[in-house]
Enzyme design. Structure first.
Site, PDB file in Angstrom:
ATOM      1  N   GLN A  10      -9.173 -16.046   8.139  1.00 28.33           N
ATOM      2  CA  GLN A  10      -9.460 -14.845   8.949  1.00 28.33           C
ATOM      3  C   GLN A  10     -10.150 -13.827   8.041  1.00 28.33           C
ATOM      4  O   GLN A  10      -9.590 -12.801   7.679  1.00 28.33           O
ATOM      5  CB  GLN A  10      -8.163 -14.254   9.498  1.00 28.33           C
ATOM      6  CG  GLN A  10      -7.490 -15.157  10.519  1.00 28.33           C
ATOM      7  CD  GLN A  10      -6.294 -14.488  11.177  1.00 28.33           C
ATOM      8  OE1 GLN A  10      -6.147 -13.273  11.182  1.00 28.33           O
ATOM      9  NE2 GLN A  10      -5.407 -15.310  11.722  1.00 28.33           N
TER      10      GLN A  10
ATOM     11  N   GLY B 180      16.997 -15.354  13.595  1.00 31.57           N
ATOM     12  CA  GLY B 180      15.658 -15.600  13.059  1.00 31.57           C
ATOM     13  C   GLY B 180      15.315 -14.737  11.850  1.00 31.57           C
ATOM     14  O   GLY B 180      14.283 -14.945  11.220  1.00 31.57           O
ATOM     15  N   GLU B 181      16.158 -13.763  11.531  1.00 28.40           N
ATOM     16  CA  GLU B 181      15.871 -12.937  10.353  1.00 28.40           C
ATOM     17  C   GLU B 181      16.182 -13.725   9.072  1.00 28.40           C
ATOM     18  O   GLU B 181      16.995 -14.640   9.079  1.00 28.40           O
ATOM     19  CB  GLU B 181      16.715 -11.656  10.391  1.00 28.40           C
ATOM     20  CG  GLU B 181      16.288 -10.730  11.518  1.00 28.40           C
ATOM     21  CD  GLU B 181      17.085  -9.441  11.566  1.00 28.40           C
ATOM     22  OE1 GLU B 181      17.970  -9.239  10.719  1.00 28.40           O
ATOM     23  OE2 GLU B 181      16.808  -8.630  12.477  1.00 28.40           O
TER      24      GLU B 181
ATOM     25  N   LYS C 291     -21.538 -28.744  10.902  1.00 30.24           N
ATOM     26  CA  LYS C 291     -20.429 -28.961  11.840  1.00 30.24           C
ATOM     27  C   LYS C 291     -20.330 -27.822  12.841  1.00 30.24           C
ATOM     28  O   LYS C 291     -20.674 -26.679  12.535  1.00 30.24           O
ATOM     29  CB  LYS C 291     -19.127 -29.135  11.036  1.00 30.24           C
ATOM     30  CG  LYS C 291     -18.042 -28.127  11.254  1.00 30.24           C
ATOM     31  CD  LYS C 291     -16.794 -28.354  10.406  1.00 30.24           C
ATOM     32  CE  LYS C 291     -16.012 -27.041  10.317  1.00 30.24           C
ATOM     33  NZ  LYS C 291     -14.839 -27.088   9.458  1.00 30.24           N
TER      34      LYS C 291
ATOM     35  N   THR D  81      -5.835 -29.676  10.159  1.00 33.51           N
ATOM     36  CA  THR D  81      -5.540 -30.721  11.159  1.00 33.51           C
ATOM     37  C   THR D  81      -6.216 -32.041  10.813  1.00 33.51           C
ATOM     38  O   THR D  81      -5.934 -33.066  11.434  1.00 33.51           O
ATOM     39  CB  THR D  81      -6.067 -30.320  12.547  1.00 33.51           C
ATOM     40  OG1 THR D  81      -7.504 -30.236  12.481  1.00 33.51           O
ATOM     41  CG2 THR D  81      -5.492 -28.980  12.990  1.00 33.51           C
ATOM     42  N   GLY D  82      -7.137 -32.010   9.866  1.00 29.35           N
ATOM     43  CA  GLY D  82      -7.894 -33.211   9.509  1.00 29.35           C
ATOM     44  C   GLY D  82      -9.150 -33.384  10.347  1.00 29.35           C
ATOM     45  O   GLY D  82      -9.970 -34.279  10.088  1.00 29.35           O
TER      46      GLY D  82
ATOM     47  N   ASP E 191     -13.468 -30.519   0.226  1.00 28.45           N
ATOM     48  CA  ASP E 191     -13.304 -29.274   0.985  1.00 28.45           C
ATOM     49  C   ASP E 191     -12.260 -28.436   0.262  1.00 28.45           C
ATOM     50  O   ASP E 191     -11.583 -28.932  -0.654  1.00 28.45           O
ATOM     51  CB  ASP E 191     -12.848 -29.578   2.427  1.00 28.45           C
ATOM     52  CG  ASP E 191     -13.325 -28.517   3.417  1.00 28.45           C
ATOM     53  OD1 ASP E 191     -13.739 -27.418   2.983  1.00 28.45           O
ATOM     54  OD2 ASP E 191     -13.285 -28.783   4.634  1.00 28.45           O
TER      55      ASP E 191
END
Ligand code: R5P
Length: 322
Positions: A117, A58-59, A211, A242-243, A237
């Site tokens: 974030q 995975g590196e 929303k 994800t829509g 936007d």
């Protein structure tokens, strides 16, 4: 009298002699090779050869296959999904470039992942956007990005930041799909200022939606503010992930009597998971995004991609000119 003149905002004005004679190199990670090629072509240079490999554990191993001694290097890499992997790849590339002699490094991050974030909503989360900005400045002198999720995040960038906007490019592309009854719609309160920018550029009225996010994938449109009856909405936007936001906005607009002629536009088309299939059920006139992220062909949608390559290349030209 005797006061020093204030420092010029453009870093080029404070260049050392070494920096004034630097050659420019463009290199890229694997996040968006198509955009990297387009930026290099617009600058009439070849991409600097790099080898990037995933190891079985995975590196990631990165090597830069050309000397960069004394050079001014621009690394093109949106931190798109998988964001953490693309971020680490960018940092490894920076390390390899520095070890090959690069004098100045600019991270060209057309899509800045983790940007959502940007605060502690419940007082206990990490502020990822700040952390990533700090991490990048450990290896780069400058960061160039396009349409940060929230312009206030600029405050997280403690050194040289170049923040471009794709809104004028998208507005230009939208002109062809407008009609006399078009109205700009911001799909949540966070997009209201953005909506106003589009409305000003296109001379259209603006409405917005209130929303509530129910989960990562699902949102609920609580209220439509503005009269959308018999109008063709242009829902804008900063990003489509994800829509969910767009789907619930369109459903709310249809429930409030808009025409089944919807246009959707966003700078960053992440389109994760089944976002494209979710859009296939909507009465879309057009879906317009930019190429800050790789856009695969979407034959089931009236999709159009606007390139930011020339806009980015023009800024690199300015930044690399002594
Ligand atoms: C949220 O504040 C953003 O501006 C977008 O509205 C949101 O991230 C889109 O995500 P999704 O497509 O998953 O609803």
């Amino acid at each position: 009298m005797g006061d020093k003149p204030p420092p010029k905002p453009d870093g080029a004005a404070q260049m050392t002699d070494e920096e004034k004679h630097m050659r420019m190199n463009i290199a890229a990670g694997r996040a968006n090779p198509i955009l990297a090629e387009a930026i290099a072509a617009a600058l009439d240079v070849q991409l600097t050869p790099c080898t990037i490999e995933d190891f079985p554990d995975g590196e990631i191993q990165v090597s830069v296959d050309d000397t960069l001694r004394g050079n001014d290097v621009y690394l093109i890499q949106p931190t798109s999904p998988p964001a953490s992997k693309h971020l680490l790849e960018l940092l490894l590339l920076a390390d390899a470039c520095r070890r090959r002699g690069a004098v100045r490094l600019t991270a060209v991050v057309p899509y800045f992942g983790y940007a959502r974030q940007d605060r502690r909503v419940h007082g206990k989360e990490a502020v990822g956007a700040r952390l990533i900005a700090d991490l990048l400045y450990t290896r780069f002198e400058r960061i160039l990005t396009v349409d940060l999720h929230n312009p206030a995040i600029e405050g997280f960038f403690s050194a040289h930041l170049e923040h471009l906007s794709a809104v004028p490019l998208l507005a230009q592309a939208l002109r062809q799909s407008l009609s006399a009854d078009s109205i700009i719609v911001a799909p949540d309160l966070g997009a209201v200022k953005l909506g106003q920018q589009y409305a000003d550029l296109l001379d259209l009225p603006v409405a917005h939606i209130q929303k509530v996010r129910l989960s990562g994938r699902q949102v609920s449109a609580r209220r439509v503010v503005g009269d959308v009856r018999n109008r063709s909405p242009v829902v804008i936007d900063d990003m489509i992930s994800t829509g969910g936001t767009m789907v619930s906005a369109v459903e709310a607009l249809l429930a409030h009597g808009c025409l089944p002629e919807i246009t959707i536009a966003a700078t960053h088309g992440l389109m994760v998971g089944d976002a494209a299939q979710r859009f296939a059920h909507l009465p879309l006139r057009k879906l317009i995004v930019t190429d800050t992220l790789v856009q695969p062909p979407r034959p089931s949608l009236p999709a159009e991609t606007v390139s930011v390559s020339h806009m980015v290349a023009e800024l690199i030209k300015v930044l690399s000119t002594p």
